[in-house]
Design a protein around this motif. Structure first.
Motif, PDB file in Angstrom:
ATOM      1  N   LEU A   1     105.086  43.015 149.889  1.00 46.64           N
ATOM      2  CA  LEU A   1     106.629  42.980 149.890  1.00 46.64           C
ATOM      3  C   LEU A   1     107.165  41.406 149.777  1.00 46.64           C
ATOM      4  O   LEU A   1     108.070  40.914 149.236  1.00 46.64           O
ATOM      5  CB  LEU A   1     107.352  43.695 150.908  1.00 46.64           C
ATOM      6  N   GLU A   2     106.443  40.836 150.669  1.00 47.00           N
ATOM      7  CA  GLU A   2     106.657  39.332 151.042  1.00 47.00           C
ATOM      8  C   GLU A   2     106.704  38.666 149.763  1.00 47.00           C
ATOM      9  O   GLU A   2     107.446  37.707 149.333  1.00 47.00           O
ATOM     10  CB  GLU A   2     105.858  38.774 152.053  1.00 47.00           C
ATOM     11  N   ILE A   3     105.511  39.138 148.713  1.00 48.68           N
ATOM     12  CA  ILE A   3     105.389  38.232 147.872  1.00 48.68           C
ATOM     13  C   ILE A   3     106.683  38.582 146.789  1.00 48.68           C
ATOM     14  O   ILE A   3     107.018  37.246 146.002  1.00 48.68           O
ATOM     15  CB  ILE A   3     104.125  38.595 146.914  1.00 48.68           C
ATOM     16  N   PHE A   4     106.908  39.414 146.666  1.00 47.70           N
ATOM     17  CA  PHE A   4     108.198  40.028 145.808  1.00 47.70           C
ATOM     18  C   PHE A   4     109.302  39.332 146.346  1.00 47.70           C
ATOM     19  O   PHE A   4     109.867  38.756 145.451  1.00 47.70           O
ATOM     20  CB  PHE A   4     108.149  41.574 145.779  1.00 47.70           C
ATOM     21  N   LEU A   5     109.478  39.371 147.472  1.00 42.54           N
ATOM     22  CA  LEU A   5     110.767  38.857 147.910  1.00 42.54           C
ATOM     23  C   LEU A   5     110.822  37.083 147.816  1.00 42.54           C
ATOM     24  O   LEU A   5     111.877  36.549 147.699  1.00 42.54           O
ATOM     25  CB  LEU A   5     111.263  39.191 149.575  1.00 42.54           C
ATOM     26  N   GLN A   6     109.675  36.627 147.809  1.00 42.09           N
ATOM     27  CA  GLN A   6     109.501  35.143 147.498  1.00 42.09           C
ATOM     28  C   GLN A   6     109.762  34.676 146.057  1.00 42.09           C
ATOM     29  O   GLN A   6     109.818  33.698 145.766  1.00 42.09           O
ATOM     30  CB  GLN A   6     108.254  34.511 148.239  1.00 42.09           C
ATOM     31  N   ASN A   7     109.638  35.768 145.201  1.00 45.10           N
ATOM     32  CA  ASN A   7     109.775  35.489 143.847  1.00 45.10           C
ATOM     33  C   ASN A   7     110.591  36.655 143.136  1.00 45.10           C
ATOM     34  O   ASN A   7     110.146  37.227 142.266  1.00 45.10           O
ATOM     35  CB  ASN A   7     108.419  35.666 143.118  1.00 45.10           C
ATOM     36  N   PRO A   8     111.977  36.875 143.551  1.00 40.91           N
ATOM     37  CA  PRO A   8     113.120  37.789 142.979  1.00 40.91           C
ATOM     38  C   PRO A   8     113.061  37.127 141.586  1.00 40.91           C
ATOM     39  O   PRO A   8     113.349  36.124 141.028  1.00 40.91           O
ATOM     40  CB  PRO A   8     113.923  37.498 143.643  1.00 40.91           C
ATOM     41  N   GLY A   9     112.915  38.486 140.510  1.00 45.47           N
ATOM     42  CA  GLY A   9     113.063  38.226 139.144  1.00 45.47           C
ATOM     43  C   GLY A   9     112.125  37.613 138.404  1.00 45.47           C
ATOM     44  O   GLY A   9     111.920  37.854 137.231  1.00 45.47           O
ATOM     45  N   ARG A  10     110.794  37.261 139.013  1.00 49.10           N
ATOM     46  CA  ARG A  10     109.701  36.631 138.378  1.00 49.10           C
ATOM     47  C   ARG A  10     108.789  38.223 138.093  1.00 49.10           C
ATOM     48  O   ARG A  10     108.478  38.523 138.885  1.00 49.10           O
ATOM     49  CB  ARG A  10     108.877  35.527 139.217  1.00 49.10           C
ATOM     50  N   ILE A  11     108.234  37.993 136.889  1.00 51.55           N
ATOM     51  CA  ILE A  11     107.004  38.826 136.816  1.00 51.55           C
ATOM     52  C   ILE A  11     105.856  38.512 137.292  1.00 51.55           C
ATOM     53  O   ILE A  11     105.136  37.482 137.069  1.00 51.55           O
ATOM     54  CB  ILE A  11     106.864  39.148 135.106  1.00 51.55           C
TER      55      ILE A  11
ATOM     56  N   MET B   1     102.329  50.473 145.331  1.00 50.02           N
ATOM     57  CA  MET B   1     103.746  50.080 144.623  1.00 50.02           C
ATOM     58  C   MET B   1     104.442  51.363 144.713  1.00 50.02           C
ATOM     59  O   MET B   1     105.817  51.553 145.021  1.00 50.02           O
ATOM     60  CB  MET B   1     103.628  49.885 143.224  1.00 50.02           C
ATOM     61  N   SER B   2     103.609  52.681 144.782  1.00 47.35           N
ATOM     62  CA  SER B   2     104.482  53.831 144.832  1.00 47.35           C
ATOM     63  C   SER B   2     104.875  54.065 146.080  1.00 47.35           C
ATOM     64  O   SER B   2     105.835  54.639 146.535  1.00 47.35           O
ATOM     65  CB  SER B   2     103.383  54.968 144.448  1.00 47.35           C
ATOM     66  N   ARG B   3     104.088  53.612 147.126  1.00 51.45           N
ATOM     67  CA  ARG B   3     104.692  53.629 148.556  1.00 51.45           C
ATOM     68  C   ARG B   3     105.695  52.749 148.829  1.00 51.45           C
ATOM     69  O   ARG B   3     106.828  53.083 149.433  1.00 51.45           O
ATOM     70  CB  ARG B   3     103.314  53.130 149.627  1.00 51.45           C
ATOM     71  N   LEU B   4     106.110  51.548 148.108  1.00 52.72           N
ATOM     72  CA  LEU B   4     107.062  50.644 148.628  1.00 52.72           C
ATOM     73  C   LEU B   4     108.305  51.173 147.777  1.00 52.72           C
ATOM     74  O   LEU B   4     109.388  51.310 148.415  1.00 52.72           O
ATOM     75  CB  LEU B   4     106.920  49.292 147.867  1.00 52.72           C
ATOM     76  N   ARG B   5     108.132  51.673 146.584  1.00 51.78           N
ATOM     77  CA  ARG B   5     109.206  52.525 145.928  1.00 51.78           C
ATOM     78  C   ARG B   5     109.811  53.645 146.751  1.00 51.78           C
ATOM     79  O   ARG B   5     110.970  54.013 147.008  1.00 51.78           O
ATOM     80  CB  ARG B   5     108.669  52.984 144.779  1.00 51.78           C
ATOM     81  N   ALA B   6     108.820  54.668 147.408  1.00 56.41           N
ATOM     82  CA  ALA B   6     109.213  55.563 148.198  1.00 56.41           C
ATOM     83  C   ALA B   6     109.932  54.983 149.676  1.00 56.41           C
ATOM     84  O   ALA B   6     111.173  55.695 150.071  1.00 56.41           O
ATOM     85  CB  ALA B   6     108.175  56.440 148.684  1.00 56.41           C
ATOM     86  N   LYS B   7     109.566  54.133 149.970  1.00 56.16           N
ATOM     87  CA  LYS B   7     110.083  53.623 151.230  1.00 56.16           C
ATOM     88  C   LYS B   7     111.639  52.907 151.037  1.00 56.16           C
ATOM     89  O   LYS B   7     112.187  52.819 151.890  1.00 56.16           O
ATOM     90  CB  LYS B   7     109.397  52.789 152.071  1.00 56.16           C
ATOM     91  N   PHE B   8     111.817  52.243 149.709  1.00 58.65           N
ATOM     92  CA  PHE B   8     112.880  51.523 149.603  1.00 58.65           C
ATOM     93  C   PHE B   8     113.772  51.914 148.472  1.00 58.65           C
ATOM     94  O   PHE B   8     114.922  51.945 148.437  1.00 58.65           O
ATOM     95  CB  PHE B   8     112.540  50.098 149.220  1.00 58.65           C
TER      96      PHE B   8
END
Length: 221
Positions: free
Chosen positions: A158-168, A194-201
């Motif tokens: 999750l940290e990686i995604f939040l540090q790179n919003p909008g970036r593929i 990723m399925s776990r993150l989607r379920a939690k958020f």
């Protein structure tokens, strides 16, 4: 928080990397000056653990090079050179801390936490996006003000995604930062997380946060 380990002993380097990952840090290990230079060209790190006896150069010279180039991130020297003169030389060149080998892993982790706390005075330590709030210091995650339980690996992802919003983010990039090898990603373990993150958020929010880019990777939208 991302930590770069520059250590020529493979066994020790991998051991330190695993110890940091288990504590929810993102850790990268390299074994030479050249690899360290390449790693810093590719991404930013919050702190560097630097050995001095490297196969293709001296760690002090490498540190001097970094400081001359304007690299101001904290550096902790980890070296078998334990004489007072060696410590003074390291600190004078620009190291923020110096720990002699052999050492206690818990002491190393405590010193890294101290360096990261100092950095927090000038760096953003809370990442937020679409109601998701991740605190890098307390290692906690909230969604619209409510705490969310996540594993250390889910936190790092999750940290990686939040540090790179909008970036593929390519799957290979995520693999290098989260897992020991590309093999785990090839076996679809990344898709499981990723399925776990989607379920939690995504489920509580009622909207998509993560986009699957087929053949490439994932994107925080």
């Amino acid at each position: 928080m991302k930590i770069l380990i520059v250590e020529d002993q493979r066994k020790l380097g991998l051991f330190l990397k695993q110890a940091l990952i288990e504590r929810a840090y993102t850790a990268t290990w390299v074994g030479s000056c050249a690899e360290a230079r390449d790693a810093l060209c590719e991404t930013n790190y919050d702190v560097i653990v630097l050995d001095l006896g490297l196969p293709d150069g001296d760690g002090l010279a490498l540190l001097r090079e970094w400081r001359s180039a304007g690299f101001n991130e904290p550096v902790l020297i980890l070296s078998a050179r334990d004489a007072v003169e060696d410590r003074i030389s390291g600190l004078d060149v620009g190291a923020d801390d110096y720990l002699a080998k052999p050492f206690s892993v818990e002491e190393l982790l405590a010193r890294l936490r101290s360096l990261l706390r100092r950095q927090s005075a000038v760096k953003e330590t809370v990442l937020q996006h679409q109601g998701v709030k991740l605190d890098l210091l307390s290692r906690t995650v909230h969604l619209n003000g409510q705490p969310v339980d996540v594993t250390s690996r889910e936190f790092a992802l999750l940290e990686i995604f939040l540090q790179n919003p909008g970036r593929i983010l390519p799957r290979t990039l995520i693999s290098e930062k989260i897992w020991e090898s590309h093999y785990d990603v090839d076996t679809n373990l990344l898709d499981v997380y990723m399925s776990r993150l989607r379920a939690k958020f995504e489920v509580p929010l009622g909207k998509a946060l993560f986009k699957t880019v087929r053949g490439v990777g994932y994107q925080l939208i």
